[in-house]
Motif scaffolding. Structure first.
Motif, PDB file in Angstrom:
ATOM      1  N   LEU A 126     105.564 -28.999 -11.378  1.00  0.00           N
ATOM      2  CA  LEU A 126     105.402 -30.416 -11.040  1.00  0.00           C
ATOM      3  C   LEU A 126     106.143 -30.766  -9.753  1.00  0.00           C
ATOM      4  N   ALA A 127     107.372 -30.257  -9.612  1.00  0.00           N
ATOM      5  CA  ALA A 127     108.158 -30.523  -8.412  1.00  0.00           C
ATOM      6  C   ALA A 127     107.450 -29.984  -7.175  1.00  0.00           C
ATOM      7  N   ARG A 128     106.869 -28.809  -7.304  1.00  0.00           N
ATOM      8  CA  ARG A 128     106.133 -28.226  -6.172  1.00  0.00           C
ATOM      9  C   ARG A 128     104.923 -29.078  -5.807  1.00  0.00           C
ATOM     10  N   ARG A 129     104.181 -29.525  -6.821  1.00  0.00           N
ATOM     11  CA  ARG A 129     102.982 -30.315  -6.556  1.00  0.00           C
ATOM     12  C   ARG A 129     103.332 -31.672  -5.929  1.00  0.00           C
ATOM     13  N   LEU A 130     104.541 -32.170  -6.211  1.00  0.00           N
ATOM     14  CA  LEU A 130     105.001 -33.420  -5.603  1.00  0.00           C
ATOM     15  C   LEU A 130     105.746 -33.175  -4.291  1.00  0.00           C
ATOM     16  N   ARG A 131     105.816 -31.907  -3.880  1.00  0.00           N
ATOM     17  CA  ARG A 131     106.448 -31.514  -2.608  1.00  0.00           C
ATOM     18  C   ARG A 131     107.916 -31.894  -2.551  1.00  0.00           C
ATOM     19  N   LEU A 132     108.598 -31.699  -3.669  1.00  0.00           N
ATOM     20  CA  LEU A 132     110.038 -31.933  -3.710  1.00  0.00           C
ATOM     21  C   LEU A 132     110.781 -30.649  -3.365  1.00  0.00           C
ATOM     22  N   ASP A 133     111.869 -30.785  -2.608  1.00  0.00           N
ATOM     23  CA  ASP A 133     112.728 -29.644  -2.308  1.00  0.00           C
ATOM     24  C   ASP A 133     113.674 -29.478  -3.488  1.00  0.00           C
ATOM     25  N   ALA A 134     113.165 -28.868  -4.551  1.00  0.00           N
ATOM     26  CA  ALA A 134     113.934 -28.816  -5.797  1.00  0.00           C
ATOM     27  C   ALA A 134     113.721 -27.492  -6.504  1.00  0.00           C
ATOM     28  N   GLU A 135     114.792 -27.008  -7.087  1.00  0.00           N
ATOM     29  CA  GLU A 135     114.729 -25.874  -7.994  1.00  0.00           C
ATOM     30  C   GLU A 135     115.085 -26.384  -9.389  1.00  0.00           C
ATOM     31  N   VAL A 136     114.874 -25.547 -10.380  1.00  0.00           N
ATOM     32  CA  VAL A 136     115.078 -25.975 -11.771  1.00  0.00           C
ATOM     33  C   VAL A 136     115.978 -24.972 -12.472  1.00  0.00           C
ATOM     34  N   THR A 137     116.875 -25.483 -13.290  1.00  0.00           N
ATOM     35  CA  THR A 137     117.693 -24.622 -14.141  1.00  0.00           C
ATOM     36  C   THR A 137     117.590 -25.126 -15.567  1.00  0.00           C
ATOM     37  N   GLY A 138     117.748 -24.220 -16.523  1.00  0.00           N
ATOM     38  CA  GLY A 138     117.532 -24.583 -17.917  1.00  0.00           C
ATOM     39  C   GLY A 138     118.790 -24.547 -18.761  1.00  0.00           C
ATOM     40  N   ALA A 139     118.810 -25.395 -19.783  1.00  0.00           N
ATOM     41  CA  ALA A 139     119.886 -25.408 -20.767  1.00  0.00           C
ATOM     42  C   ALA A 139     119.421 -24.679 -22.023  1.00  0.00           C
ATOM     43  N   HIS A 140     120.361 -24.151 -22.764  1.00  0.00           N
ATOM     44  CA  HIS A 140     120.046 -23.382 -23.973  1.00  0.00           C
ATOM     45  C   HIS A 140     119.357 -24.261 -25.014  1.00  0.00           C
ATOM     46  N   THR A 141     118.381 -23.666 -25.709  1.00  0.00           N
ATOM     47  CA  THR A 141     117.674 -24.337 -26.801  1.00  0.00           C
ATOM     48  C   THR A 141     117.715 -23.441 -28.038  1.00  0.00           C
ATOM     49  N   ALA A 142     117.882 -24.039 -29.199  1.00  0.00           N
ATOM     50  CA  ALA A 142     117.901 -23.268 -30.445  1.00  0.00           C
ATOM     51  C   ALA A 142     116.594 -22.495 -30.608  1.00  0.00           C
ATOM     52  N   LEU A 143     116.684 -21.257 -31.070  1.00  0.00           N
ATOM     53  CA  LEU A 143     115.514 -20.387 -31.166  1.00  0.00           C
ATOM     54  C   LEU A 143     114.421 -20.968 -32.055  1.00  0.00           C
ATOM     55  N   TYR A 144     114.811 -21.611 -33.153  1.00  0.00           N
ATOM     56  CA  TYR A 144     113.799 -22.122 -34.088  1.00  0.00           C
ATOM     57  C   TYR A 144     112.949 -23.226 -33.471  1.00  0.00           C
ATOM     58  N   TYR A 145     113.440 -23.837 -32.408  1.00  0.00           N
ATOM     59  CA  TYR A 145     112.724 -24.934 -31.752  1.00  0.00           C
ATOM     60  C   TYR A 145     111.701 -24.436 -30.735  1.00  0.00           C
ATOM     61  N   LEU A 146     111.820 -23.162 -30.327  1.00  0.00           N
ATOM     62  CA  LEU A 146     111.065 -22.666 -29.179  1.00  0.00           C
ATOM     63  C   LEU A 146     109.558 -22.482 -29.386  1.00  0.00           C
ATOM     64  N   PRO A 147     109.065 -21.913 -30.503  1.00  0.00           N
ATOM     65  CA  PRO A 147     107.621 -21.648 -30.578  1.00  0.00           C
ATOM     66  C   PRO A 147     106.743 -22.864 -30.306  1.00  0.00           C
ATOM     67  N   SER A 148     106.989 -23.968 -31.010  1.00  0.00           N
ATOM     68  CA  SER A 148     106.162 -25.158 -30.801  1.00  0.00           C
ATOM     69  C   SER A 148     106.418 -25.777 -29.425  1.00  0.00           C
ATOM     70  N   ALA A 149     107.664 -25.709 -28.953  1.00  0.00           N
ATOM     71  CA  ALA A 149     107.980 -26.275 -27.641  1.00  0.00           C
ATOM     72  C   ALA A 149     107.287 -25.503 -26.527  1.00  0.00           C
ATOM     73  N   VAL A 150     107.314 -24.176 -26.606  1.00  0.00           N
ATOM     74  CA  VAL A 150     106.652 -23.358 -25.591  1.00  0.00           C
ATOM     75  C   VAL A 150     105.144 -23.585 -25.614  1.00  0.00           C
ATOM     76  N   LEU A 151     104.568 -23.720 -26.809  1.00  0.00           N
ATOM     77  CA  LEU A 151     103.131 -23.982 -26.900  1.00  0.00           C
ATOM     78  C   LEU A 151     102.776 -25.313 -26.245  1.00  0.00           C
ATOM     79  N   ARG A 152     103.582 -26.342 -26.471  1.00  0.00           N
ATOM     80  CA  ARG A 152     103.326 -27.636 -25.830  1.00  0.00           C
ATOM     81  C   ARG A 152     103.357 -27.513 -24.309  1.00  0.00           C
ATOM     82  N   GLU A 153     104.326 -26.754 -23.801  1.00  0.00           N
ATOM     83  CA  GLU A 153     104.409 -26.560 -22.353  1.00  0.00           C
ATOM     84  C   GLU A 153     103.162 -25.852 -21.834  1.00  0.00           C
TER      85      GLU A 153
END
Length: 337
Positions: free
Chosen positions: A273-300
């Protein structure tokens, strides 16, 4: 030898595109394609192995298998979410996609047992499933790689994306993002820089205060100077987060380099999204509990499919036409059984 050459060329294309801009979803497709074909080329380098046939088998079996595994993970995830956070509707949403993904495999079992469905129709269905399985595998692979990239110091702004409150308090998911932002701020401060931390998020209908306000209080309570904290209280989506941040920082009169802080499952879509909006931005991630990941990754993944919907529609039409074209060339549509 030809397959090994093709694989190495694709890896070279990936390396070039990654160097030019690492915020592309297509980077993951080049990477997975290059690794798969290179691996097949190495295994099939002997005279006793047909590399082309091996590649076909890997794609025909491996890609749908990704979808089957994901369906199992989603069903297991719904049980885990219900146990940990209660049997609320939001925690059971992964059941639906999991069941839907299993339907084609159930149809295949029925077809094999009864011979009631033309094999070419099943072939068309499964090449489409295989397409989505391959793209999903590329998405996950590249998300993992992108999430492992080291933070690049020297940012002017640290933007934290909201993710919902519990009353007037930040949720554990949001607290992890804020803690990551504080870590980055302290690292920058240790080198003599004072980036601004911008808390971004509006007020939901079920929230007592805006996300940005609660986030700002959290940051200040943990030692971030008040003058180093900014708020953006209008946005309700990631896209709005970025648009309002772009406008807010633009008012400062110069282009600012920024790092966007979100959860690790959300980093690649945020970067795109940042690239498509031509923002000079990088992204870093915070830890997420493993049990939350399957549905969250699918939504993404679904969100990215929607963003590139016409590309995916064309690709599905093309791959679905391949079995039909083969059936026409060979002169029949044989039944199973």
């Amino acid at each position: 030898m030809i397959w090994l050459t093709i694989g190495l060329v694709l890896l070279g294309v990936f390396a070039l595109r990654f160097h030019l801009d690492r915020r592309r979803i297509s980077n993951g497709i080049y990477l997975l394609s290059g690794l798969t074909i290179t691996g097949v080329g190495i295994i099939g380098s002997g005279d006793e192995v047909d590399a082309g046939l091996l590649l076909t088998r890997v794609l025909v079996v491996g890609s749908p298998l990704v979808i089957l595994i994901l369906a199992g993970l989603l069903l297991a995830n719904s049980v885990q979410m219900a146990r940990r956070e209660g049997a609320r509707l939001a925690n059971l949403l992964s059941i639906g996609p999991g069941v839907v993904m299993l339907v084609p495999f159930l149809l295949l079992g029925v077809a094999i047992a009864t011979g009631s469905i033309w094999s070419v129709v099943l072939a068309m269905l499964f090449v489409v499933i295989g397409y989505f399985g391959f793209v999903f595998a590329g998405f996950v692979l590249y998300s993992l790689l992108y999430g492992r990239l080291p933070y690049q110091p020297g940012m002017d702004a640290i933007v934290v994306h909201g993710s919902g409150l519990v009353g007037a308090r930040v949720s554990p998911l949001l607290a992890a993002r804020l803690d990551r932002a504080i870590q980055i701020y302290n690292e920058e401060a240790a080198q003599g820089r004072r980036p601004v931390i911008i808390a971004s998020g509006g007020k939901g209908s079920d929230e007592a205060v805006s996300e940005a306000s609660a986030m700002a209080d959290y940051l200040i309570a943990r030692g971030v100077p008040t003058e180093s904290v900014g708020v953006e209280e209008q946005s309700t989506t990631t896209r709005e987060n970025l648009l309002f941040i772009q406008r807010l920082l633009g008012e400062r009169g110069r282009n600012l380099r920024m790092v966007l802080v979100t959860s690790n499952f959300h980093i690649l879509r945020t970067a795109i999204l940042a690239r498509r909006l031509r923002l000079d931005a990088e992204v870093t991630g915070a830890h997420t509990a493993l049990y939350y990941l399957p549905s969250a990754v699918l939504r993404e993944f679904i969100a990215i499919l929607v963003a590139y919907r016409w590309t995916n529609v064309v690709a599905c039409v093309v791959v679905a036409a391949l079995p039909l074209a083969l059936a026409l060339v060979t002169g029949g549509t044989p039944r199973l059984g």
